[in-house]
Design a protein around this motif. Structure first.
Motif, PDB file in Angstrom:
ATOM      1  N   SER A 134       1.150  -3.780   0.629  1.00 26.28           N
ATOM      2  CA  SER A 134       0.336  -2.603   0.955  1.00 26.28           C
ATOM      3  C   SER A 134      -1.095  -2.691   0.433  1.00 26.28           C
ATOM      4  CB  SER A 134       1.002  -1.342   0.379  1.00 26.28           C
ATOM      5  OG  SER A 134       1.372  -1.557  -0.969  1.00 26.28           O
ATOM      6  N   THR A 141      11.838  -2.272   1.146  1.00 29.46           N
ATOM      7  CA  THR A 141      11.279  -1.627   2.346  1.00 29.46           C
ATOM      8  C   THR A 141       9.985  -2.297   2.810  1.00 29.46           C
ATOM      9  OG1 THR A 141      10.544   0.454   3.347  1.00 29.46           O
ATOM     10  CG2 THR A 141       9.960   0.129   1.060  1.00 29.46           C
ATOM     11  N   ASP A 167       8.301  -0.222   5.088  1.00 32.59           N
ATOM     12  CA  ASP A 167       7.715   0.982   5.677  1.00 32.59           C
ATOM     13  C   ASP A 167       6.391   1.323   4.957  1.00 32.59           C
ATOM     14  OD1 ASP A 167       7.177   3.394   6.828  1.00 32.59           O
ATOM     15  OD2 ASP A 167       8.574   4.508   5.549  1.00 32.59           O
ATOM     16  N   PRO A 168       5.257   1.248   5.678  1.00 33.33           N
ATOM     17  CA  PRO A 168       3.956   1.463   5.025  1.00 33.33           C
ATOM     18  C   PRO A 168       3.863   2.810   4.314  1.00 33.33           C
ATOM     19  CG  PRO A 168       3.660   0.721   7.298  1.00 33.33           C
ATOM     20  CD  PRO A 168       5.129   0.972   7.118  1.00 33.33           C
ATOM     21  N   ALA A 169       4.432   3.867   4.921  1.00 34.65           N
ATOM     22  CA  ALA A 169       4.321   5.202   4.309  1.00 34.65           C
ATOM     23  C   ALA A 169       5.089   5.231   2.985  1.00 34.65           C
ATOM     24  CB  ALA A 169       4.864   6.251   5.265  1.00 34.65           C
ATOM     25  N   GLU A 170       6.255   4.618   2.972  1.00 38.46           N
ATOM     26  CA  GLU A 170       7.048   4.617   1.737  1.00 38.46           C
ATOM     27  C   GLU A 170       6.368   3.760   0.655  1.00 38.46           C
ATOM     28  OE1 GLU A 170      11.596   4.033   0.199  1.00 38.46           O
ATOM     29  OE2 GLU A 170      11.189   3.730   2.334  1.00 38.46           O
ATOM     30  N   ARG A 180       3.167   3.178   0.369  1.00 38.39           N
ATOM     31  CA  ARG A 180       1.991   3.917  -0.118  1.00 38.39           C
ATOM     32  C   ARG A 180       2.393   5.059  -1.057  1.00 38.39           C
ATOM     33  NH1 ARG A 180      -0.264   3.379   4.913  1.00 38.39           N
ATOM     34  NH2 ARG A 180       0.490   5.439   5.529  1.00 38.39           N
ATOM     35  N   ALA A 181       3.531   5.681  -0.750  1.00 41.35           N
ATOM     36  CA  ALA A 181       3.969   6.830  -1.549  1.00 41.35           C
ATOM     37  C   ALA A 181       4.334   6.407  -2.974  1.00 41.35           C
ATOM     38  CB  ALA A 181       5.152   7.504  -0.875  1.00 41.35           C
ATOM     39  N   HIS A 182       4.806   5.177  -3.127  1.00 33.73           N
ATOM     40  CA  HIS A 182       5.331   4.775  -4.439  1.00 33.73           C
ATOM     41  C   HIS A 182       4.451   3.792  -5.202  1.00 33.73           C
ATOM     42  CE1 HIS A 182       9.119   6.853  -3.977  1.00 33.73           C
ATOM     43  NE2 HIS A 182       9.153   6.438  -2.711  1.00 33.73           N
TER      44      HIS A 182
END
Ligand SMILES: Cc1cc2nc3c(=O)[nH]c(=O)nc-3n(C[C@H](O)[C@H](O)[C@H](O)COP(=O)(O)O)c2cc1C
Length: 318
Positions: free
Chosen positions: A230, A251, A253-256, A258-260
């Motif tokens: 990311s 994962t 998943d870009p959103a996940e 970025r979230a962590h």
């Protein structure tokens, strides 16, 4: 007192060719002014300021020092142009840009007569920055703290190639902590150095004491790159970065991701002193950090050591 005279001293009107790297929450008015007052160049981090917050921080720094200092702007962030306008209106003499293209900002600084050094991790990006009109470069290798390029080129390899390819003045960053490193940077063709990790571990650094204590404990092997999927970021190994590694393994998943993974966990370590659950940002030079000197004492001993190192090595060429 010993002095090292390089073109950076002339360019910026400073006594020592040593810059404080911009660091959000750390390179704020107290530390920026301490480095400038000690004869180096403090560079303010702007990640935590909105436009008026930056203006206030610049004015606050001016109350603490009459010496030159710089600001750094995250070129790819939505705040970039507004921050650039504030820097110009406030007559800041030196601006570094990073984390994005300098194409839009470099002409603004050039027109205002402000030195604009762009932070680069590869020769190709250095050439682009030159093409955009930047007046100099900060060549930062992958051993340094914080955001890094996926190419992972070390400072030793990067600096002389950027110097040769661009012909621009170059400040070396990533992995500096003592006078031998400063001497080495000058031998590679740099006109000065920028340090982050080493300056965090000083008396004036406005970071939690437990963060400083952690830097004193860490070995050179105890940093890692998180966020390879990311946005790579060099940090210390602890529960927080172990958790980030685990998430990355599980994962795409870009959103996940970025979230962590990212700076949202930094204040917990920097302000609250939770150096296990919070993000401890540090570079590989942390293994050399053994004490918490004042910034003036640190810079003086680095300059002394650099001068004696250069002097002793000259004896080798007979
Ligand atoms: C907590 C932290 C935040 C940083 N934030 C920025 C930033 O906003 N902009 C930037 O150009 N560099 C940033 N850096 C990089 C430093 O300015 C400096 O170039 C880097 O730490 C040099 O490597 P070293 O840690 O080995 O000295 C940051 C570094 C740290 C440790």
């Amino acid at each position: 007192m010993t002095r090292l005279h390089t073109p950076l001293n002339e360019l910026l009107g400073i006594e020592h060719p040593i810059c404080l790297g911009p660091m959000g929450l750390i390179s704020t008015p107290p530390l920026v002014s301490a480095v400038s007052n000690a004869g180096g160049l403090g560079i303010m981090g702007t990640a935590n300021y909105d436009h008026e917050g930056l203006r206030k921080a610049i004015q606050e720094t001016r109350e603490l020092t009459s010496k030159p200092f710089g600001v750094s702007i995250m070129a790819g962030f939505p705040t970039a142009e507004g921050h650039a306008r504030v820097a110009i209106e406030e007559n800041v003499p030196f601006v570094t840009t990073s984390a994005g293209s300098p194409k839009k900002l470099a002409p603004m600084f050039r027109e205002a007569g402000i030195q604009n050094f762009h932070v680069v991790p590869t020769v190709a990006l250095a050439m682009k920055a030159k093409g955009a009109g930047c007046t100099g470069l900060v060549a930062e290798g992958s051993e340094g703290a914080s955001f890094k390029s996926r190419d992972e080129i070390s400072t030793l390899v990067l600096v002389p190639q950027v110097v040769d390819a661009t012909g621009l003045p170059v400040i070396a960053a990533g992995g500096f902590g003592d006078g031998r490193g400063l001497a080495a940077a000058l031998c590679l063709g740099a006109i000065g150095i920028q340090m982050g990790t080493r300056f965090i571990a000083t008396r004036e650094s406005p970071i939690h004491d437990d963060y400083k204590a952690m830097l004193l404990r860490l070995a050179e092997t105890e940093t890692l790159m998180v966020g390879r999927k990311s946005g790579p970021l060099r940090v210390a190994r602890n529960a927080c970065s172990n958790r980030m590694e685990e998430i990355e393994r599980n994962t795409d998943d870009p959103a996940e991701l970025r979230a962590h993974i990212g700076y949202q966990h930094f204040p917990k370590a920097a302000l609250q002193g939770d150096v296990e659950q919070g993000l401890v940002v540090a570079g590989q030079i942390v293994g050399m950090v053994q004490d918490l000197p004042g910034v003036g004492e640190l810079m003086e001993r680095m300059v002394e050591e650099a001068a004696s190192t250069l002097d002793a090595r000259t004896q080798l060429a007979r």
